[in-house]
Design an enzyme around this catalytic site. Structure first.
Site, PDB file in Angstrom:
ATOM      1  N   CYS A  37       0.832  -1.210   0.000  1.00 51.21           N
ATOM      2  CA  CYS A  37       0.000   0.000   0.000  1.00 51.21           C
ATOM      3  C   CYS A  37       0.861   1.252   0.000  1.00 51.21           C
ATOM      4  O   CYS A  37       0.450   2.293  -0.475  1.00 51.21           O
ATOM      5  CB  CYS A  37      -0.909  -0.008   1.212  1.00 51.21           C
ATOM      6  SG  CYS A  37       0.019  -0.053   2.747  1.00 51.21           S
ATOM      7  N   GLU A  90      -5.134   3.780  -8.098  1.00 50.70           N
ATOM      8  CA  GLU A  90      -4.229   2.785  -7.519  1.00 50.70           C
ATOM      9  C   GLU A  90      -4.253   1.525  -8.394  1.00 50.70           C
ATOM     10  O   GLU A  90      -5.316   0.948  -8.644  1.00 50.70           O
ATOM     11  CB  GLU A  90      -4.683   2.440  -6.098  1.00 50.70           C
ATOM     12  CG  GLU A  90      -3.737   1.452  -5.412  1.00 50.70           C
ATOM     13  CD  GLU A  90      -4.247   1.004  -4.035  1.00 50.70           C
ATOM     14  OE1 GLU A  90      -5.425   0.631  -3.934  1.00 50.70           O
ATOM     15  OE2 GLU A  90      -3.450   1.020  -3.076  1.00 50.70           O
TER      16      GLU A  90
HETATM   17  P1  NAD Z   1      -9.970  -5.577  -0.174  1.00 47.18           P
HETATM   18  O1  NAD Z   1     -10.542  -4.303   0.317  1.00 47.18           O
HETATM   19  O2  NAD Z   1     -10.471  -6.128  -1.437  1.00 47.18           O
HETATM   20  O3  NAD Z   1     -10.154  -6.745   0.908  1.00 47.18           O
HETATM   21  C1  NAD Z   1      -9.662  -6.630   2.226  1.00 47.18           C
HETATM   22  C2  NAD Z   1     -10.478  -7.497   3.139  1.00 47.18           C
HETATM   23  O4  NAD Z   1     -11.792  -6.978   3.222  1.00 47.18           O
HETATM   24  C3  NAD Z   1     -10.619  -8.949   2.689  1.00 47.18           C
HETATM   25  O5  NAD Z   1     -10.495  -9.764   3.822  1.00 47.18           O
HETATM   26  C4  NAD Z   1     -12.033  -8.992   2.134  1.00 47.18           C
HETATM   27  O6  NAD Z   1     -12.632 -10.255   2.178  1.00 47.18           O
HETATM   28  C5  NAD Z   1     -12.731  -8.039   3.073  1.00 47.18           C
HETATM   29  N1  NAD Z   1     -13.987  -7.457   2.598  1.00 47.18           N
HETATM   30  C6  NAD Z   1     -14.318  -7.091   1.347  1.00 47.18           C
HETATM   31  N2  NAD Z   1     -15.560  -6.554   1.332  1.00 47.18           N
HETATM   32  C7  NAD Z   1     -16.019  -6.580   2.610  1.00 47.18           C
HETATM   33  C8  NAD Z   1     -17.226  -6.184   3.240  1.00 47.18           C
HETATM   34  N3  NAD Z   1     -18.217  -5.617   2.567  1.00 47.18           N
HETATM   35  N4  NAD Z   1     -17.346  -6.381   4.573  1.00 47.18           N
HETATM   36  C9  NAD Z   1     -16.352  -6.938   5.301  1.00 47.18           C
HETATM   37  N5  NAD Z   1     -15.200  -7.353   4.746  1.00 47.18           N
HETATM   38  C10 NAD Z   1     -15.018  -7.172   3.421  1.00 47.18           C
HETATM   39  O7  NAD Z   1      -8.388  -5.335  -0.214  1.00 47.18           O
HETATM   40  P2  NAD Z   1      -7.269  -6.326  -0.779  1.00 47.18           P
HETATM   41  O8  NAD Z   1      -7.482  -6.418  -2.245  1.00 47.18           O
HETATM   42  O9  NAD Z   1      -7.227  -7.535   0.054  1.00 47.18           O
HETATM   43  O10 NAD Z   1      -5.922  -5.500  -0.472  1.00 47.18           O
HETATM   44  C11 NAD Z   1      -5.416  -4.536  -1.330  1.00 47.18           C
HETATM   45  C12 NAD Z   1      -5.860  -3.136  -0.945  1.00 47.18           C
HETATM   46  O11 NAD Z   1      -5.542  -2.917   0.415  1.00 47.18           O
HETATM   47  C13 NAD Z   1      -5.163  -2.037  -1.692  1.00 47.18           C
HETATM   48  O12 NAD Z   1      -6.098  -1.007  -1.970  1.00 47.18           O
HETATM   49  C14 NAD Z   1      -4.125  -1.529  -0.726  1.00 47.18           C
HETATM   50  O13 NAD Z   1      -3.719  -0.209  -0.926  1.00 47.18           O
HETATM   51  C15 NAD Z   1      -4.852  -1.684   0.556  1.00 47.18           C
HETATM   52  N6  NAD Z   1      -3.914  -1.796   1.671  1.00 47.18           N
HETATM   53  C16 NAD Z   1      -3.754  -0.728   2.500  1.00 47.18           C
HETATM   54  C17 NAD Z   1      -2.830  -0.785   3.539  1.00 47.18           C
HETATM   55  C18 NAD Z   1      -2.585   0.387   4.456  1.00 47.18           C
HETATM   56  O14 NAD Z   1      -1.853   0.223   5.416  1.00 47.18           O
HETATM   57  N7  NAD Z   1      -3.143   1.544   4.192  1.00 47.18           N
HETATM   58  C19 NAD Z   1      -2.095  -1.945   3.734  1.00 47.18           C
HETATM   59  C20 NAD Z   1      -2.286  -3.022   2.854  1.00 47.18           C
HETATM   60  C21 NAD Z   1      -3.202  -2.932   1.830  1.00 47.18           C
HETATM   61  O1  6OD Z   2       4.362  -1.547   8.505  1.00 48.24           O
HETATM   62  C1  6OD Z   2       3.187  -1.525   8.861  1.00 48.24           C
HETATM   63  O2  6OD Z   2       2.864  -1.486  10.060  1.00 48.24           O
HETATM   64  C2  6OD Z   2       2.122  -1.512   7.857  1.00 48.24           C
HETATM   65  N1  6OD Z   2       0.864  -1.408   8.335  1.00 48.24           N
HETATM   66  C3  6OD Z   2       2.435  -1.643   6.560  1.00 48.24           C
HETATM   67  C4  6OD Z   2       1.495  -1.615   5.512  1.00 48.24           C
HETATM   68  C5  6OD Z   2       1.868  -2.000   4.277  1.00 48.24           C
HETATM   69  C6  6OD Z   2       0.928  -2.007   3.222  1.00 48.24           C
HETATM   70  O3  6OD Z   2       0.921  -2.811   2.321  1.00 48.24           O
END
Ligand code: NAD
Ligand code: 6OD
Length: 503
Positions: free
Chosen positions: A305, A407
């Site tokens: 992310c 993104e």
């Molecule tokens: P996603 O939002 O598709 O899914 C994340 C989780 O949410 C999964 O477990 C999914 O099953 C669940 N989910 C989906 N819809 C839901 C609902 N309506 N109710 C409850 N749960 C639900 O994300 P992803 O594809 O797994 O991960 C990638 C995304 O995550 C990217 O946008 C990335 O930027 C973001 N991300 C952000 C951070 C951060 O620290 N800001 C860290 C890692 C990933």
């Molecule tokens: O380093 C962390 O604590 C953290 N939340 C990282 C997130 C990475 C996103 O993909």
């Protein structure tokens, strides 16, 4: 130990039986009662790892009730010292079973062992250790106040656990990001129900074994597998006995979860998406800027992310920077996780590959110059069935191109020249997201000046993803709600209760 030796041990360690995931509810593994399950396939070559049961309302209800009972029972009665000793033991046990966690994570995600063994697994253990250490030394505020009768009063604050915490986690750093929430939640005395990503069920399941091994009371840590809408994710976040929802994932999903958590006015903590910029000034150390940007753009196949998808380079060094990043990208080795020369794995799934490749096509339609990559990666043998794409660099897009604004979450970036510091800051901030930024400069005054103007939760100067777990972590604008890390995690995982005693 060599990576190959680690691999041999790890794959032997993760026996076939354990490649099927299971719910972990009230201290026991179960397949649940829905009769529904799905195939878990590795993105390396699309081969079957095992099956995953899909939880329904009954599994969620059982898990949440177990979590509530643990709060009201043995877990709630533990002293801070007992609780933090137990969490330190969890960290030790993750390290003791390092190879199994590594194998499970790399099977689910396809990521290189070199990466997961340096980042994902050690950080998971550290997440438990650090928060255990943090809560050991907590104090709260006290205020002595005068009263009209002259006797006075004393106020002091109690920090109490919030209750049952729903943890919804993504697939990109599955164990790291899940434990980043489970660690502080448990350290603060809460209990958790985790709904891991449907793409990566294994390490959350394995952590259930660790919890039992170290003697965590039943119901403290629960896992229910499933999807989001109309499945375990939605049922969990709507459950009336859940007291708070912590979520990492896409911004759009965050919107849906916020609506679900609104029932009963539950607090949320969100780490969401990003479209992170890097600003590279002509006065930077170019070697370091290239090394750091290689990681920020391509590590974990661009599925971080915090990763950089927009790079702004000061014009005098633009051509040199593009040429060197191109050489770096073309030097990346795609391959199997256990191969020590591999530094790029596949994307998480065929579905995500289709999305990333659609952006690769869109970049060309929008007028990009493809500096390198730009398509699917040809892989030999079984790997041809996997979710592989080429690391890709573009130049020449206009600032309103969708590829520059949305993104993508793949191993790709767009590089654009700039002429003034003000222009670079304006371009970097021109996004609804606000997660992270990287600034590359050797000018100390400029470093402070620019960092102070980045509309983000985390700004790295001359580095990227350098993490001190005591610091506030989270996103500004549409990249999140709240901050987690060190003492900041207490804001979400505890309720402050003021006691006023009239003397
Ligand atoms: P996603 O939002 O598709 O899914 C994340 C989780 O949410 C999964 O477990 C999914 O099953 C669940 N989910 C989906 N819809 C839901 C609902 N309506 N109710 C409850 N749960 C639900 O994300 P992803 O594809 O797994 O991960 C990638 C995304 O995550 C990217 O946008 C990335 O930027 C973001 N991300 C952000 C951070 C951060 O620290 N800001 C860290 C890692 C990933
Ligand atoms: O380093 C962390 O604590 C953290 N939340 C990282 C997130 C990475 C996103 O993909």
């Amino acid at each position: 130990m060599s990576v190959q030796a680690l691999h041999r041990r790890a794959y032997l360690g993760l026996d076939t039986a354990r490649r099927d995931a299971a719910h972990f509810i009230d201290g026991a593994f179960t397949q649940g009662t829905t009769g529904k399950n799905w195939e878990n396939r590795t993105p390396l070559d699309n081969s079957l790892i095992g099956r995953v049961p899909e939880g329904g309302r009954a599994e969620i209800d059982a898990a949440v009730r177990a979590a509530k009972a643990a709060l009201d029972g043995p877990w709630g009665r533990m002293t801070v010292a007992e609780r933090t000793d137990l969490l330190s033991a969890v960290a030790d046990e993750i390290n003791a079973r390092f190879d199994e966690f590594l194998a499970a994570e790399c099977l689910d995600t396809g990521k290189p062992y070199g990466l997961a063994s340096h980042i994902d697994i050690p950080r998971a253990a550290a997440n438990f250790k650090m928060f255990a250490d943090t809560v050991k030394t907590l104090s709260t505020e006290t205020f002595v106040m005068p009263t009209p009768d002259g006797a006075g009063a004393i106020n002091y604050a109690l920090r109490r656990p919030k209750g049952v915490i729903a943890v919804i986690s993504p697939w990109n750093l599955p164990l790291l990001l899940m434990t980043w929430k489970v660690g502080p939640a448990l350290a603060c005395g809460n209990t958790v129900v985790v709904k891991p990503s449907e793409e990566t069920p294994l390490t959350a399941t394995l952590l259930g074994e660790v919890m039992n091994k170290v003697g965590a009371p039943k119901g403290v840590y629960n896992v229910v597998h499933g999807f989001g809408p109309g499945s375990a994710g939605e049922f969990l976040t709507q459950h009336p006995l859940v007291n708070g929802v912590t979520f990492t994932g896409e911004t759009r999903t965050g919107e849906a979860i916020m609506r679900q958590a609104a029932l009963g006015v539950r607090q949320v903590s969100f780490e969401l998406g990003g479209k992170n910029p890097a600003i590279v000034f002509a006065d930077c150390d170019l070697d370091k800027a290239i090394e750091g940007t290689m990681r920020s753009a391509f590590a974990n196949c661009g599925q971080v992310c915090l990763g950089t998808e927009r790079i702004y380079v000061e014009r005098p060094i633009f051509d040199a920077f593009v040429a060197r990043l191109k050489a770096g990208a073309e030097g990346l080795r795609l391959g199997r996780p256990e191969d020590p020369s591999t530094n790029l794995g596949p994307l998480i799934s065929q579905e995500h590959r289709t999305k990333v490749l659609s952006y690769y096509r869109k970049a060309i339609e929008e007028g990009a110059t493809v500096v390198t990559g730009g398509g699917a990666a040809d892989m030999p043998g079984d790997l041809a069935q996997g979710a592989w794409v080429q690391p890709t660099i573009w130049t020449g897009l206009t600032d309103d191109a969708s590829v520059v604004n949305e993104e993508i979450f793949g191993p790709c970036c767009h590089i654009r020249p700039f002429d003034t510091e003000g222009e670079a800051i304006r371009l970097a901030n021109a996004t609804p997201y606000g997660l992270a930024a990287a600034v590359w400069t050797e000018n100390l005054s400029r470093a402070h000046r620019v960092a102070a103007q980045m509309d983000v939760g985390v700004c790295w100067v001359n580095s990227w993803f350098l993490r001190d777990l005591r610091t506030a972590f989270g996103g500004a604008k549409q990249s999140g709600i709240g901050r987690e890390g060190g003492l900041h995690s207490l804001e979400f995982y505890t309720e402050l209760s003021n006691v006023c005693i009239k003397l």
